[in-house]
Design a protein around this motif. Structure first.
Motif, PDB file in Angstrom:
ATOM      1  N   UNK A   6      36.963  44.037  96.702  1.00 54.16           N
ATOM      2  CA  UNK A   6      35.557  43.657  96.453  1.00 54.16           C
ATOM      3  C   UNK A   6      35.143  43.876  95.026  1.00 54.16           C
ATOM      4  N   UNK A   7      34.468  42.757  94.472  1.00 59.01           N
ATOM      5  CA  UNK A   7      33.910  42.877  93.056  1.00 59.01           C
ATOM      6  C   UNK A   7      32.410  43.256  93.172  1.00 59.01           C
ATOM      7  N   UNK A   8      31.981  44.504  92.900  1.00 57.07           N
ATOM      8  CA  UNK A   8      30.613  44.678  92.952  1.00 57.07           C
ATOM      9  C   UNK A   8      29.743  43.529  92.285  1.00 57.07           C
ATOM     10  N   UNK A   9      28.505  43.358  93.050  1.00 54.95           N
ATOM     11  CA  UNK A   9      27.749  42.105  92.006  1.00 54.95           C
ATOM     12  C   UNK A   9      26.292  42.911  91.698  1.00 54.95           C
ATOM     13  N   UNK A  10      26.143  44.010  92.417  1.00 53.36           N
ATOM     14  CA  UNK A  10      24.749  44.819  91.888  1.00 53.36           C
ATOM     15  C   UNK A  10      24.934  45.336  90.597  1.00 53.36           C
ATOM     16  N   UNK A  11      23.579  45.671  89.929  1.00 57.96           N
ATOM     17  CA  UNK A  11      23.763  46.328  88.784  1.00 57.96           C
ATOM     18  C   UNK A  11      24.210  47.570  88.885  1.00 57.96           C
ATOM     19  N   UNK A  12      24.754  48.347  87.851  1.00 57.78           N
ATOM     20  CA  UNK A  12      25.337  49.545  87.772  1.00 57.78           C
ATOM     21  C   UNK A  12      24.005  50.637  88.311  1.00 57.78           C
ATOM     22  N   UNK A  13      24.460  51.836  88.796  1.00 52.79           N
ATOM     23  CA  UNK A  13      23.302  52.711  89.094  1.00 52.79           C
ATOM     24  C   UNK A  13      23.124  53.237  87.647  1.00 52.79           C
ATOM     25  N   UNK A  14      21.767  53.766  87.933  1.00 51.58           N
ATOM     26  CA  UNK A  14      20.805  54.275  86.820  1.00 51.58           C
ATOM     27  C   UNK A  14      21.853  55.492  86.539  1.00 51.58           C
ATOM     28  N   UNK A  15      21.779  56.060  85.280  1.00 49.30           N
ATOM     29  CA  UNK A  15      22.585  56.980  84.495  1.00 49.30           C
ATOM     30  C   UNK A  15      21.429  58.079  84.291  1.00 49.30           C
ATOM     31  N   UNK A  16      21.936  59.520  84.783  1.00 54.57           N
ATOM     32  CA  UNK A  16      21.072  60.441  84.552  1.00 54.57           C
ATOM     33  C   UNK A  16      21.180  60.923  82.970  1.00 54.57           C
ATOM     34  N   UNK A  17      20.035  61.249  82.369  1.00 54.50           N
ATOM     35  CA  UNK A  17      19.982  61.583  80.844  1.00 54.50           C
ATOM     36  C   UNK A  17      18.994  62.669  80.855  1.00 54.50           C
ATOM     37  N   UNK A  62      15.622  52.618  78.046  1.00 61.36           N
ATOM     38  CA  UNK A  62      15.618  52.776  76.617  1.00 61.36           C
ATOM     39  C   UNK A  62      14.904  51.713  75.682  1.00 61.36           C
ATOM     40  N   UNK A  63      13.843  52.333  75.031  1.00 62.87           N
ATOM     41  CA  UNK A  63      13.061  51.343  74.152  1.00 62.87           C
ATOM     42  C   UNK A  63      13.556  51.408  72.608  1.00 62.87           C
ATOM     43  N   UNK A  64      13.854  52.572  72.122  1.00 57.39           N
ATOM     44  CA  UNK A  64      14.532  52.751  70.917  1.00 57.39           C
ATOM     45  C   UNK A  64      15.713  53.540  70.785  1.00 57.39           C
ATOM     46  N   UNK A  75       8.540  54.666  80.403  1.00 58.70           N
ATOM     47  CA  UNK A  75       8.625  54.828  82.047  1.00 58.70           C
ATOM     48  C   UNK A  75       8.552  53.712  82.724  1.00 58.70           C
ATOM     49  N   UNK A  76       9.436  53.594  83.629  1.00 60.85           N
ATOM     50  CA  UNK A  76       9.357  52.535  84.498  1.00 60.85           C
ATOM     51  C   UNK A  76       8.633  52.963  85.923  1.00 60.85           C
ATOM     52  N   UNK A 161      15.236  65.702  83.206  1.00 59.85           N
ATOM     53  CA  UNK A 161      16.241  64.807  83.533  1.00 59.85           C
ATOM     54  C   UNK A 161      15.590  63.607  84.144  1.00 59.85           C
ATOM     55  N   UNK A 162      16.170  62.568  83.518  1.00 60.47           N
ATOM     56  CA  UNK A 162      15.447  61.118  83.856  1.00 60.47           C
ATOM     57  C   UNK A 162      16.696  60.122  84.497  1.00 60.47           C
ATOM     58  N   UNK A 163      16.337  59.231  85.218  1.00 61.21           N
ATOM     59  CA  UNK A 163      17.131  58.259  85.529  1.00 61.21           C
ATOM     60  C   UNK A 163      17.148  57.314  84.604  1.00 61.21           C
ATOM     61  N   UNK A 164      17.995  56.703  83.785  1.00 64.38           N
ATOM     62  CA  UNK A 164      18.047  55.767  82.757  1.00 64.38           C
ATOM     63  C   UNK A 164      18.084  54.324  83.360  1.00 64.38           C
ATOM     64  N   UNK A 165      17.023  53.448  83.295  1.00 68.96           N
ATOM     65  CA  UNK A 165      17.036  51.956  84.006  1.00 68.96           C
ATOM     66  C   UNK A 165      17.801  51.297  82.950  1.00 68.96           C
TER      67      UNK A 165
END
Length: 260
Positions: A6-17, A62-64, A75-76, A161-165
């Motif tokens: 199965x090929x995932x169609x959802x966006x990749x999970x947010x990354x912890x940063x 990420x904005x910059x 922040x989202x 620690x944040x989740x990067x959107x």
């Protein structure tokens, strides 16, 4: 038996940063022009007692990028928790001042935090309650954000620690609407500004409504607040006029001159 991949169609999970508090910024499309004083004090007290919960990270985009400097994020979801984390550092430090030691002998409580938030904002911004810093039980967002800018000079290097959107500008806006929808105390002017930003990013009123869990008419009425005079929009936001008339007034270039 042949296995199907199965090929995932959802966006990749947010990354912890791991980022510093100073790398985070309130999103341009945030939907608040004021903060409930008691709720902000309560959230700050929670952070004083238990820090930010790792199971509920702040989500930011990420904005910059980091081009020789620290990367910057908008922040989202969770900007009140970001405010509370910064304010909690200030509360812990200001509680040690001689004039506050008697009140905190038995520990820091909600009443002390509430009073201290007013004192912190007033001291750092130079604004008084008479100048509109506090209206009944709310703090103006402008005053709070100005105080936070000052506090970041002291506590901005502390890390969280944040989740990067990850997603487009439109996806950011719709995620922001979803994260902040259905609050018990909606801010009509803040919602209007946030919906307008999402609309300008390419989201339709119907999309904004679905992601916010509201009727499309609700979105249209709030978008209309951005098209009428500030005086009338404020009166609607304060409950003096029904928001349903905003779209009617928006049809006129100058509703006051039209006798409305």
């Amino acid at each position: 038996m042949t296995q199907t991949t199965l090929i995932p169609t959802a966006a990749p999970p947010d990354v912890s940063v791991v980022v510093t508090l100073a790398q985070l910024h309130i999103h341009d499309a945030h939907d608040r022009t004021r903060y409930d004083l008691d709720k902000l004090a309560g959230l700050t007290l929670q952070v004083v007692e238990r820090n930010l919960d790792k199971w509920q990270p702040i989500t930011a985009a990420l904005s910059q990028p980091a081009n020789g400097k620290a990367a910057q994020y908008r922040i989202i979801s969770g900007h009140r928790r970001w405010l509370a984390r910064i304010l909690a550092y200030a509360v812990l430090e200001w509680a040690k001042l001689p004039q506050h030691q008697e009140r905190t002998e038995g520990g820091i409580d909600l009443r002390f935090v509430r009073d201290l938030l007013i004192e912190i904002v007033q001291t750092l911004t130079g604004k008084t309650q008479a100048e509109g810093m506090v209206v009944q039980t709310t703090l103006s967002a402008e005053a709070v954000h100005a105080a936070i800018s000052q506090l970041l000079q002291l506590y901005g290097e502390n890390e969280i620690i944040i989740a990067q959107f990850t997603g487009s500008a439109k996806a950011q806006m719709l995620a922001l609407q979803a994260a902040n929808s259905n609050r018990e105390d909606p801010d009509p002017l803040g919602l209007a500004r946030s919906y307008q930003a999402a609309y300008e990013a390419g989201a339709t009123p119907a999309e904004i409504a679905r992601h916010s869990g509201v009727h499309t008419e609700y979105v249209f009425n709030h978008l209309a607040l951005t098209q009428i005079s500030a005086e009338i929009a404020t009166a609607i936001s304060d409950g003096k006029l029904h928001i349903g008339i905003a779209r009617q007034l928006a049809r006129y270039e100058n509703p006051l001159q039209a006798g409305l």
